[in-house]
Design a protein around this motif. Sequence first.
Motif, PDB file in Angstrom:
ATOM      1  N   VAL A 181       0.858  -1.187   0.000  1.00  0.00           N
ATOM      2  CA  VAL A 181       0.000   0.000   0.000  1.00  0.00           C
ATOM      3  C   VAL A 181       0.894   1.237   0.000  1.00  0.00           C
ATOM      4  O   VAL A 181       1.861   1.304   0.769  1.00  0.00           O
ATOM      5  CB  VAL A 181      -0.913   0.013   1.244  1.00  0.00           C
ATOM      6  N   LYS A 182       0.589   2.227  -0.837  1.00  0.00           N
ATOM      7  CA  LYS A 182       1.386   3.444  -0.930  1.00  0.00           C
ATOM      8  C   LYS A 182       0.499   4.670  -0.736  1.00  0.00           C
ATOM      9  O   LYS A 182      -0.599   4.752  -1.295  1.00  0.00           O
ATOM     10  CB  LYS A 182       2.088   3.532  -2.287  1.00  0.00           C
ATOM     11  N   ALA A 183       1.023   5.620   0.056  1.00  0.00           N
ATOM     12  CA  ALA A 183       0.308   6.887   0.265  1.00  0.00           C
ATOM     13  C   ALA A 183       1.238   7.876   0.941  1.00  0.00           C
ATOM     14  O   ALA A 183       2.052   7.504   1.794  1.00  0.00           O
ATOM     15  CB  ALA A 183      -0.940   6.676   1.126  1.00  0.00           C
ATOM     16  N   ASN A 184       1.166   9.134   0.520  1.00  0.00           N
ATOM     17  CA  ASN A 184       1.897  10.230   1.173  1.00  0.00           C
ATOM     18  C   ASN A 184       3.392   9.987   1.259  1.00  0.00           C
ATOM     19  O   ASN A 184       4.049  10.347   2.233  1.00  0.00           O
ATOM     20  CB  ASN A 184       1.331  10.473   2.573  1.00  0.00           C
ATOM     21  N   GLY A 185       3.951   9.374   0.220  1.00  0.00           N
ATOM     22  CA  GLY A 185       5.396   9.187   0.151  1.00  0.00           C
ATOM     23  C   GLY A 185       5.926   7.990   0.922  1.00  0.00           C
ATOM     24  O   GLY A 185       7.144   7.842   1.065  1.00  0.00           O
ATOM     25  N   PHE A 186       5.051   7.125   1.425  1.00  0.00           N
ATOM     26  CA  PHE A 186       5.474   5.930   2.161  1.00  0.00           C
ATOM     27  C   PHE A 186       4.729   4.705   1.652  1.00  0.00           C
ATOM     28  O   PHE A 186       3.675   4.828   1.002  1.00  0.00           O
ATOM     29  CB  PHE A 186       5.223   6.107   3.663  1.00  0.00           C
ATOM     30  N   GLN A 187       5.270   3.543   1.962  1.00  0.00           N
ATOM     31  CA  GLN A 187       4.607   2.303   1.608  1.00  0.00           C
ATOM     32  C   GLN A 187       4.658   1.340   2.790  1.00  0.00           C
ATOM     33  O   GLN A 187       5.578   1.379   3.602  1.00  0.00           O
ATOM     34  CB  GLN A 187       5.253   1.663   0.374  1.00  0.00           C
ATOM     35  N   TRP A 188       3.640   0.492   2.881  1.00  0.00           N
ATOM     36  CA  TRP A 188       3.569  -0.501   3.946  1.00  0.00           C
ATOM     37  C   TRP A 188       2.785  -1.682   3.421  1.00  0.00           C
ATOM     38  O   TRP A 188       2.282  -1.674   2.284  1.00  0.00           O
ATOM     39  CB  TRP A 188       2.923   0.097   5.199  1.00  0.00           C
ATOM     40  N   LEU A 189       2.670  -2.719   4.246  1.00  0.00           N
ATOM     41  CA  LEU A 189       1.977  -3.930   3.836  1.00  0.00           C
ATOM     42  C   LEU A 189       0.580  -3.975   4.443  1.00  0.00           C
ATOM     43  O   LEU A 189       0.387  -3.651   5.619  1.00  0.00           O
ATOM     44  CB  LEU A 189       2.751  -5.175   4.272  1.00  0.00           C
TER      45      LEU A 189
END
Length: 262
Positions: A155-163
Amino acid sequence: MITRRQFSVLGAAAASVAVGPLAQAAQAAQAAQAAPRGRSPVRHVTLVHGAYADGSSWSKVIPLLQAAGLEVIAVQNPLTSLRDDVAATERALARQDGPTLLVGHSYGGTVISQAGLAPTVAGLVYVAARAPDAGEDYPAVAARFPAPPVARGVVKANGFQWLSRQAFLRDFAHDLPEAEALRLYAVQGPLSTAPSTTTVAAWRQKPSWYAVSKNDRIIDPGLQRFLAARMRAHTVEVDAGHLSLVSRPKDIAGLILEAARG
């Protein structure tokens, strides 16, 4: 003729084959004390976590290393940029007062490849980790190998990504009990999406070790083998997923202790 000092070191190495990890840890400390004159034994380890994690991911490895008499620091990477993570690692290295092993898991391999030229770093240990060359387009290299299953759950949003929760349990921590995986999911660290290109490759100048995770769903095992072979690392294969440092801590601690002896 084998001297008494050489005989004691060889004997400790031979005995380690037949005993368990904790006994091996004690023997590693004895072997370090018997190191040849002129070479300082490695007594310090700096652990660098990867993306979607924090320093607690090393919590099972740390006591095994401490039992061997090693001083251990686990870095808390901000994951806001490669520059910031390297700076955090350099601050940890500055706290060590002697030869140090620098150990990186996953994205942490990029960090130690950049930070590993510090004069106190005696060697590098990569655990299911990236190991880019200087200036290399790592995503292009990774694209030569099968896309990891986790790609569907980033998942990507606001310049970051996570799972996503599903991807974390299915791909990142799939060989852990669900309750333990959920605890790690709760502390996962989002990774900056900014480019993370290294300007140096410390593994070209420092001895290296690599633990391949054979059941990895984050970094393709074939890619891991390629990276390990390219750096001519001493390589072991672990029957584990991406979080081998959590699911198989004795194997990972054993490799680190071997590196400390080497």
